[in-house]
Scaffold this motif. Structure first.
Motif, PDB file in Angstrom:
ATOM      1  N   GLN A 174      -0.916 -20.429  27.534  1.00 46.00           N
ATOM      2  CA  GLN A 174       0.253 -21.297  27.385  1.00 46.00           C
ATOM      3  C   GLN A 174       0.879 -21.083  26.014  1.00 46.00           C
ATOM      4  N   ASP A 175       2.141 -20.705  26.014  1.00 46.20           N
ATOM      5  CA  ASP A 175       2.881 -20.498  24.772  1.00 46.20           C
ATOM      6  C   ASP A 175       3.055 -21.845  24.079  1.00 46.20           C
ATOM      7  N   ILE A 176       2.571 -21.960  22.836  1.00 46.32           N
ATOM      8  CA  ILE A 176       2.734 -23.214  22.093  1.00 46.32           C
ATOM      9  C   ILE A 176       3.577 -23.016  20.834  1.00 46.32           C
ATOM     10  N   GLY A 177       4.262 -21.886  20.763  1.00 50.54           N
ATOM     11  CA  GLY A 177       5.148 -21.627  19.634  1.00 50.54           C
ATOM     12  C   GLY A 177       4.441 -21.015  18.438  1.00 50.54           C
ATOM     13  N   ASN A 178       5.232 -20.600  17.459  1.00 49.33           N
ATOM     14  CA  ASN A 178       4.706 -20.011  16.221  1.00 49.33           C
ATOM     15  C   ASN A 178       3.765 -18.837  16.478  1.00 49.33           C
ATOM     16  N   GLN A 179       4.062 -18.043  17.498  1.00 47.74           N
ATOM     17  CA  GLN A 179       3.234 -16.885  17.868  1.00 47.74           C
ATOM     18  C   GLN A 179       1.793 -17.286  18.178  1.00 47.74           C
ATOM     19  N   GLN A 180       1.613 -18.497  18.692  1.00 48.10           N
ATOM     20  CA  GLN A 180       0.301 -18.998  19.073  1.00 48.10           C
ATOM     21  C   GLN A 180       0.323 -19.365  20.551  1.00 48.10           C
ATOM     22  N   ALA A 181      -0.858 -19.315  21.153  1.00 51.28           N
ATOM     23  CA  ALA A 181      -0.978 -19.677  22.559  1.00 51.28           C
ATOM     24  C   ALA A 181      -2.290 -20.411  22.781  1.00 51.28           C
ATOM     25  N   ALA A 182      -2.292 -21.257  23.789  1.00 55.37           N
ATOM     26  CA  ALA A 182      -3.500 -21.970  24.182  1.00 55.37           C
ATOM     27  C   ALA A 182      -4.115 -21.257  25.379  1.00 55.37           C
ATOM     28  N   LEU A 183      -5.389 -20.942  25.286  1.00 52.17           N
ATOM     29  CA  LEU A 183      -6.118 -20.397  26.413  1.00 52.17           C
ATOM     30  C   LEU A 183      -6.526 -21.580  27.277  1.00 52.17           C
ATOM     31  N   LYS A 184      -6.142 -21.535  28.544  1.00 50.71           N
ATOM     32  CA  LYS A 184      -6.382 -22.663  29.439  1.00 50.71           C
ATOM     33  C   LYS A 184      -6.945 -22.162  30.762  1.00 50.71           C
ATOM     34  N   LYS A 185      -7.586 -23.037  31.454  1.00 49.04           N
ATOM     35  CA  LYS A 185      -7.978 -22.859  32.856  1.00 49.04           C
ATOM     36  C   LYS A 185      -8.814 -21.616  33.143  1.00 49.04           C
TER      37      LYS A 185
ATOM     38  N   ILE B 239      -4.939 -17.339  19.388  1.00 47.28           N
ATOM     39  CA  ILE B 239      -5.206 -18.046  20.640  1.00 47.28           C
ATOM     40  C   ILE B 239      -6.179 -19.170  20.320  1.00 47.28           C
ATOM     41  N   ILE B 240      -5.901 -20.350  20.833  1.00 51.23           N
ATOM     42  CA  ILE B 240      -6.745 -21.516  20.597  1.00 51.23           C
ATOM     43  C   ILE B 240      -7.154 -22.075  21.952  1.00 51.23           C
ATOM     44  N   LEU B 241      -8.372 -22.603  22.036  1.00 55.60           N
ATOM     45  CA  LEU B 241      -8.793 -23.223  23.286  1.00 55.60           C
ATOM     46  C   LEU B 241      -9.599 -24.473  23.022  1.00 55.60           C
ATOM     47  N   GLY B 242      -9.545 -25.359  23.998  1.00 56.11           N
ATOM     48  CA  GLY B 242     -10.357 -26.564  23.998  1.00 56.11           C
ATOM     49  C   GLY B 242     -11.235 -26.545  25.232  1.00 56.11           C
ATOM     50  N   THR B 243     -12.447 -27.045  25.090  1.00 52.48           N
ATOM     51  CA  THR B 243     -13.375 -27.076  26.216  1.00 52.48           C
ATOM     52  C   THR B 243     -14.261 -28.309  26.088  1.00 52.48           C
TER      53      THR B 243
ATOM     54  N   ASP C  70       1.044 -28.691  18.200  1.00 50.82           N
ATOM     55  CA  ASP C  70       1.517 -28.580  19.581  1.00 50.82           C
ATOM     56  C   ASP C  70       0.434 -28.177  20.577  1.00 50.82           C
ATOM     57  N   PHE C  71      -0.826 -28.191  20.168  1.00 48.46           N
ATOM     58  CA  PHE C  71      -1.891 -27.796  21.082  1.00 48.46           C
ATOM     59  C   PHE C  71      -2.025 -28.811  22.217  1.00 48.46           C
TER      60      PHE C  71
ATOM     61  N   ASP D  97     -11.508 -32.533  26.270  1.00 47.27           N
ATOM     62  CA  ASP D  97     -11.774 -31.485  25.275  1.00 47.27           C
ATOM     63  C   ASP D  97     -12.515 -32.056  24.073  1.00 47.27           C
ATOM     64  N   THR D  98     -13.665 -31.460  23.776  1.00 42.83           N
ATOM     65  CA  THR D  98     -14.458 -31.917  22.630  1.00 42.83           C
ATOM     66  C   THR D  98     -14.854 -30.772  21.701  1.00 42.83           C
ATOM     67  N   LYS D  99     -14.752 -29.533  22.173  1.00 41.84           N
ATOM     68  CA  LYS D  99     -15.068 -28.356  21.358  1.00 41.84           C
ATOM     69  C   LYS D  99     -13.845 -27.445  21.374  1.00 41.84           C
ATOM     70  N   PHE D 100     -13.613 -26.799  20.229  1.00 48.24           N
ATOM     71  CA  PHE D 100     -12.411 -25.985  20.078  1.00 48.24           C
ATOM     72  C   PHE D 100     -12.763 -24.650  19.441  1.00 48.24           C
ATOM     73  N   PHE D 101     -12.063 -23.613  19.893  1.00 49.90           N
ATOM     74  CA  PHE D 101     -12.284 -22.260  19.401  1.00 49.90           C
ATOM     75  C   PHE D 101     -10.954 -21.594  19.140  1.00 49.90           C
ATOM     76  N   THR D 102     -10.974 -20.597  18.257  1.00 50.50           N
ATOM     77  CA  THR D 102      -9.770 -19.835  17.972  1.00 50.50           C
ATOM     78  C   THR D 102     -10.109 -18.347  17.937  1.00 50.50           C
ATOM     79  N   TYR D 103      -9.089 -17.546  18.232  1.00 47.28           N
ATOM     80  CA  TYR D 103      -9.218 -16.096  18.210  1.00 47.28           C
ATOM     81  C   TYR D 103      -7.980 -15.538  17.532  1.00 47.28           C
ATOM     82  N   VAL D 104      -8.188 -14.750  16.489  1.00 44.18           N
ATOM     83  CA  VAL D 104      -7.064 -14.144  15.766  1.00 44.18           C
ATOM     84  C   VAL D 104      -6.920 -12.714  16.253  1.00 44.18           C
ATOM     85  N   ILE D 105      -5.716 -12.373  16.667  1.00 45.04           N
ATOM     86  CA  ILE D 105      -5.447 -11.033  17.211  1.00 45.04           C
ATOM     87  C   ILE D 105      -5.093 -10.077  16.091  1.00 45.04           C
TER      88      ILE D 105
END
Length: 163
Positions: free
Chosen positions: A72-83, A117-121, A148-149, A155-163
């Protein structure tokens, strides 16, 4: 003999199968207190995920939806990994479904000039935590999430990935 896994972009014809797979994993397999009403995005995938730099993919095996993943595009060249969901029968190394789905997302993100890329799980998805870490995601705190995430209540745990 097993057939190859096919990863393709989501189309509306798969909506019921996607909803059924995700609901089964969340509610029956993991007893997560989330209802379909709490996830209106599942009923407007094109609008929520297949816009901007985002997209939604499905994994098919013999024509059946066995996995999903979205960006999911969340702006600022960032995206949320979902589903990211994979049917229990298609997890692990023999099929590599989750890895194929994630590779598809990372390749797409690079092509779309997404830099993070950021995700919540949830706490229950222990194997998913290990999977993300194995693939280069780093755990972050909720305070580190972009404004904007699209955080879910569960969601209780969060991770990020820098490309």
């Amino acid at each position: 003999m097993k057939t190859e896994m096919e990863i393709q972009k989501y189309t509306n014809e798969y909506q019921n199968s996607v909803v059924e797979l995700i609901a089964f994993i969340q509610q029956q397999e993991y007893n997560i207190p989330i209802k379909l009403e709490d996830q209106p995005d599942l009923f407007s995938i094109e609008k929520v995920y297949q816009s901007g730099r985002g997209n939604f993919w499905i994994a098919l095996h013999n024509g059946d939806v066995v996995g999903t993943i979205a960006l999911q595009d969340i702006g600022n060249q960032q995206a949320a990994l979902k589903k990211l969901f994979v049917h229990p029968d298609y997890r692990g190394k023999s099929y590599g479904t989750a890895a194929h789905l994630l590779h598809t997302v990372l390749e797409w993100a690079e092509q779309q000039a997404i830099v993070k890329i950021i995700l919540g799980t949830t706490e229950q998805f222990k194997a998913a935590h290990r999977f993300y870490e194995k693939h280069g995601f780093l755990e972050i705190t909720e305070r580190e999430l972009p404004e904007d995430f699209p955080k879910l209540k569960v969601d209780t745990k969060f991770f990020t990935y820098v490309i």
